[in-house]
Write a protein that holds these residues in place. Sequence first.
Motif, PDB file in Angstrom:
ATOM      1  N   PHE A   1       0.703  -1.256   0.004  1.00  0.00           N
ATOM      2  CA  PHE A   1       0.030  -0.045  -0.047  1.00  0.00           C
ATOM      3  C   PHE A   1       0.853   1.117  -0.044  1.00  0.00           C
ATOM      4  O   PHE A   1       0.395   2.149  -0.587  1.00  0.00           O
ATOM      5  CB  PHE A   1      -0.945  -0.132   1.048  1.00  0.00           C
TER       6      PHE A   1
ATOM      7  N   TRP B   1      -6.910   9.261  -3.331  1.00  0.00           N
ATOM      8  CA  TRP B   1      -6.987   7.885  -3.031  1.00  0.00           C
ATOM      9  C   TRP B   1      -5.512   7.483  -2.611  1.00  0.00           C
ATOM     10  O   TRP B   1      -5.467   6.811  -1.670  1.00  0.00           O
ATOM     11  CB  TRP B   1      -7.803   6.972  -4.013  1.00  0.00           C
TER      12      TRP B   1
ATOM     13  N   LEU C   1      -7.046  -4.886  -0.665  1.00  0.00           N
ATOM     14  CA  LEU C   1      -7.043  -4.366  -2.305  1.00  0.00           C
ATOM     15  C   LEU C   1      -8.357  -4.295  -2.574  1.00  0.00           C
ATOM     16  O   LEU C   1      -8.685  -3.094  -3.217  1.00  0.00           O
ATOM     17  CB  LEU C   1      -6.226  -5.185  -2.998  1.00  0.00           C
TER      18      LEU C   1
ATOM     19  N   PHE D   1      -9.824  -1.096  -1.140  1.00  0.00           N
ATOM     20  CA  PHE D   1      -9.602   0.224  -1.561  1.00  0.00           C
ATOM     21  C   PHE D   1      -9.671   0.290  -2.907  1.00  0.00           C
ATOM     22  O   PHE D   1      -9.927   1.416  -3.579  1.00  0.00           O
ATOM     23  CB  PHE D   1      -8.067   0.300  -1.431  1.00  0.00           C
TER      24      PHE D   1
ATOM     25  N   LEU E   1     -14.044   0.708  -3.462  1.00  0.00           N
ATOM     26  CA  LEU E   1     -14.903   1.565  -2.603  1.00  0.00           C
ATOM     27  C   LEU E   1     -15.247   2.994  -3.370  1.00  0.00           C
ATOM     28  O   LEU E   1     -16.196   3.596  -3.129  1.00  0.00           O
ATOM     29  CB  LEU E   1     -14.347   1.808  -1.200  1.00  0.00           C
ATOM     30  N   PRO E   2     -14.115   3.545  -4.246  1.00  0.00           N
ATOM     31  CA  PRO E   2     -14.425   4.943  -4.595  1.00  0.00           C
ATOM     32  C   PRO E   2     -15.612   4.699  -5.685  1.00  0.00           C
ATOM     33  O   PRO E   2     -16.343   5.838  -5.872  1.00  0.00           O
ATOM     34  CB  PRO E   2     -13.090   5.109  -5.586  1.00  0.00           C
TER      35      PRO E   2
ATOM     36  N   ILE F   1     -18.512   5.399  -3.313  1.00  0.00           N
ATOM     37  CA  ILE F   1     -18.647   6.718  -3.228  1.00  0.00           C
ATOM     38  C   ILE F   1     -19.227   7.703  -4.246  1.00  0.00           C
ATOM     39  O   ILE F   1     -19.898   8.374  -4.077  1.00  0.00           O
ATOM     40  CB  ILE F   1     -17.223   7.214  -2.483  1.00  0.00           C
ATOM     41  N   ILE F   2     -18.329   7.725  -5.433  1.00  0.00           N
ATOM     42  CA  ILE F   2     -18.652   8.516  -6.378  1.00  0.00           C
ATOM     43  C   ILE F   2     -20.095   8.394  -6.765  1.00  0.00           C
ATOM     44  O   ILE F   2     -20.940   9.413  -7.075  1.00  0.00           O
ATOM     45  CB  ILE F   2     -17.690   8.164  -7.809  1.00  0.00           C
TER      46      ILE F   2
END
Lengths: 67, 538
Positions: free
Chosen positions: A12, A45, B188, B191, B194-195, B198-199
């Motif tokens: 990450f 992000w 992974l 992350f 998720l966007p 959200i968007i």
Amino acid sequence: MLDVRKPIGWLFTIYGVVLIGWGMIQPQITQIEGHNIDFNLNLIWGSLMLVFGILMNVLVYTDKTKS
Amino acid sequence: MQHGIGPIDYAIIGIYFVFVIGVGVLLKKRMVSSEDFFLAGHRIPSWVTGLAFLSANLGAIEVMGMAANAAQYGIMTAHFYWLGAIPAMVFLAIFMMPFYYGSKVRSVPEYLKMRFNEPTRALNAISFAVMTVLMSGINLYAMALVFQLLLGWDMTASIFVSAAVVLAYTALGGLTSSIYNEVLQFFLIVFGLLPVSIIGLIQFDGWNGLVSKFKDPGFAHLWLQAGTAANPMGVDWIGLVSGLGFVLSFGYWCTDFLVIQRALAAEDLPAAQRTPLIAAFPKVLFPLLTVFPGLLALVIIPGLGSNSTTLRWDMALPLMLMKYYPTGMLGIGLTAMLASFMSGMAGNVTAFNTVWTYDLYQSYIAKDKTDSHYLWMGRVATAVGILISIGTAYLCMGFPSIMDYMQLIFSFFNAPLFATFLLGMFWKRASPWGAFWGLVLGTLTSAIHFYFTNIGTIHFTSVMAGNFWRSTIAWSVCFVATIAISMLTKPKPESELIGLCWGTTLNPEPVVLSWYKNPKVLGVIVLILTVICNIYFW
């Protein structure tokens, strides 16, 4: 035993740096239809992923219980 | 805004490959006994086994299949979580794990041998081995599909590349390596996906804004139209509760060695019990990552679900990534999908090599060999399992949707098996031959039912409805037959059932645990959360 947080932390961290770098070299702005909001998703992000990666690494290196 | 893939995205995918193989190489040094390879030496902390438990299941089905299902059937897809998975995971943790972990078995078929007899174990081991390779092919196929459509890679080439990477890290590090990569993959996925949600939430000003765009208001409700079969999924509440809520999900989560194996790797019994519960908490929220993007795709992507390959239901999630993500982030999203397919496949392969090596090879083919011989066999089985998966990937291509294919497999193997387990663990009188013939008859029932559905004698409004009802019927036949035959045959003496069956356990000293470590407390909390979700999206 390899601490599983270590590979997570490093992956990450690297991804965070890559996304932030890419977001700065080539800014791509996301605009949301019908809204007056625009943002650079890679930068935002990427920063979050970097923070998460560093956090995982901090946990590994401060963990006193590890064998 | 529609984005293409750039060199940066390839670089991000490449980094991931280096990492997973690197983890395998680092872990190889630790794999000295077969116990290390197959059970990770019983020393993995419960938060790790918990996330691995969750992610082993987080393959192509979950990521691509759930989004596709949501676009096709609406939010009723979330029943797979809030009606199916969560209650089953709690049941496994509280009631079944003490027998699995406590009996010190190395695999689910081995439990059947101890509880019943050798033939029951052999039957289950063989059907499980067949099932895992049928399932792992789905992941290879899904991966190839995504890479062919988005990156223009050749289908066969991407199947082989993906298979080679999974082979590398599972053969090197065995179960530990799979578990580590599953945990990595879990983060992974979160992350990487998720966007999108959200968007989407911003774009439609929240859930209600999105709902107002649905042509069919039933797509926004879990239960409102479940009074009859006239809802998007074509199943009424009885079919839902019995088929999905009871048989299919309990059958999967409570007996499938693929997920149980993760819990068996835990360091002690409370940790093994916490494993499914730790998995259940994120699982409650997972529809946000899997179901929600499918609902977005339904509104945003015109023509989704048409016959063209680029617009088939299974493409709902990849298309949303392309829609929302700039290059860079797109690489992360694709890596997340790729990682989920690989871990889903690795999960199947590690479960396959354990069952093959312990339950078939060691039991019937080569007894009394050295431990290093079985370790070697485990690695060979890994390679063979992956080779067969390549074959089943091509088989899977012939099915209209991966979700239909998977539930079909489950209705054959897991549904009757759950009846066997339920009786085996909670009814002392269940006899060895009762279990064996019950299982045979249950599986046969599924096959016969499938045959008549296929030729059109039995008709269902959706493929999924057929799967739910087939499971319920197969389960019932196995349940009734096992009871009936048990009454006519000799049960095992109670002295041989200690620790294997309810009411025979020599209860160990109750361990006092703080509330957040107590499986019962955790189970109740997660069930309350699930009920809240059901009410909110009623």
